[in-house]
Design a protein around this motif. Structure first.
Motif, PDB file in Angstrom:
ATOM      1  N   SER A  58       0.816  -1.218   0.000  1.00  0.00           N
ATOM      2  CA  SER A  58       0.000   0.000   0.000  1.00  0.00           C
ATOM      3  C   SER A  58       0.846   1.263   0.000  1.00  0.00           C
ATOM      4  O   SER A  58       0.356   2.341  -0.343  1.00  0.00           O
ATOM      5  N   LYS A  59       2.104   1.147   0.394  1.00  0.00           N
ATOM      6  CA  LYS A  59       3.020   2.293   0.392  1.00  0.00           C
ATOM      7  C   LYS A  59       4.437   1.766   0.241  1.00  0.00           C
ATOM      8  O   LYS A  59       4.762   0.684   0.738  1.00  0.00           O
ATOM      9  N   ILE A  60       5.260   2.518  -0.467  1.00  0.00           N
ATOM     10  CA  ILE A  60       6.677   2.194  -0.579  1.00  0.00           C
ATOM     11  C   ILE A  60       7.463   3.386  -0.061  1.00  0.00           C
ATOM     12  O   ILE A  60       7.212   4.524  -0.459  1.00  0.00           O
ATOM     13  N   ASN A  61       8.392   3.117   0.856  1.00  0.00           N
ATOM     14  CA  ASN A  61       9.267   4.158   1.399  1.00  0.00           C
ATOM     15  C   ASN A  61      10.655   4.052   0.787  1.00  0.00           C
ATOM     16  O   ASN A  61      11.173   2.949   0.596  1.00  0.00           O
ATOM     17  N   ALA A  62      11.253   5.200   0.499  1.00  0.00           N
ATOM     18  CA  ALA A  62      12.660   5.262   0.119  1.00  0.00           C
ATOM     19  C   ALA A  62      13.363   6.204   1.079  1.00  0.00           C
ATOM     20  O   ALA A  62      12.879   7.319   1.329  1.00  0.00           O
ATOM     21  N   PHE A  63      14.476   5.768   1.627  1.00  0.00           N
ATOM     22  CA  PHE A  63      15.261   6.570   2.564  1.00  0.00           C
ATOM     23  C   PHE A  63      16.649   6.807   1.974  1.00  0.00           C
ATOM     24  O   PHE A  63      17.237   5.893   1.393  1.00  0.00           O
TER      25      PHE A  63
END
Length: 264
Positions: free
Chosen positions: A147-152
């Motif tokens: 439902s969501k993809i995070n990039a750090f």
């Protein structure tokens, strides 16, 4: 009259150490005791919202992962929005070309390809576990309904990744820089504002009966929903301009909301 108070978490109710100021807890408890409904709208997962509600000592509605999941006070799921597996795989492919740490999110868990020394600082920001699953491209579409993809990573790398995603997938993906080193990637049209609209419809409340408090770009859609919007003074100027009011704390916003209702 305002009946529901919505607060963001990171940068609003939570500080960088994932702590809540005692004055904010007191204000939210007082509001709940006075009959206001509470709602927590955040980019975090529902399990994290539950832990925050326990810390505050209240029950409330929840809009998690920027509007991808919406829950009643009893924890019943009202709405869910996820990526098509092919879209999630395309995003993962694009991010692999940049020097970023990628996390996948489903209803109540985070996933990472491999836990490393570099990823530790990002994983430690989470309140619930992050599971190591190997290659992310192979993980999506099965048990992981993303439902969501995070990039750090470094701001310049995130900017490059954002531009690349927009170029390739602008019709199916929205992006938000929620911190200088954190990018949220969402299915298009999935926002806190939309999640709150669905919630308000469910509980039979009008948009002008809701007040919201936030600090970042993913809060702007909920600011647009109601005339009673409060931006944190520590947030970006562009975000503050989108809100009706600026406050130094959740406690200040809640006190102003309560005082306004008492004056009527």
């Amino acid at each position: 009259m305002i009946k529901c108070i919505v607060t963001d978490l990171d940068g609003t109710l939570l500080n960088e150490r994932i702590e809540i100021q005692p004055s904010d807890i007191t204000a939210l408890l007082s509001a709940a005791q006075a009959g206001f409904e509470l709602c927590f709208a955040t980019g975090r997962a529902y399990g994290e919202i539950q832990q925050i509600m326990q810390k505050v000592g209240v029950s409330g509605y929840a809009v998690s992962q920027n509007g991808a999941w919406t829950y009643t006070k009893d924890g019943a799921l009202l709405h869910a929005a996820t990526f098509a597996a092919e879209t999630a795989q395309q995003i993962i492919d694009i991010l692999s070309s940049y020097d970023v740490v990628t996390l996948l999110c489903d209803a109540d868990r985070y996933y990472i390809a491999e836990k490393t020394d570099r990823s530790r600082e990002y994983v430690e920001r989470l309140i619930i576990p992050c599971e190591q699953v190997g290659p992310l491209r192979e993980a999506v579409g099965g048990r992981i309904q993303t439902s969501k993809i995070n990039a750090f990573g470094k701001p310049e790398r995130l900017k490059e990744a954002t531009d690349a995603i927009a170029h390739a997938l602008s019709d199916v993906v929205d992006t938000y820089i929620v911190n200088e080193d954190c990018l949220d990637i969402m299915p298009t049209g999935v926002t806190k504002g939309k999640g709150l609209s669905q919630l308000l419809d469910h509980i039979g409340m009008q948009v002008d009966e809701m007040a919201c408090i936030g600090d970042s770009y993913n809060d702007v859609p909920m600011f647009a929903l109601t005339p009673h919007s409060f931006a944190m003074a520590n947030g970006p100027e562009d975000v503050r301009k989108k809100a009706a009011h600026t406050v130094a704390s959740v406690a200040e916003a809640v006190e102003r909301i309560v005082d306004q209702c008492r004056a009527r």
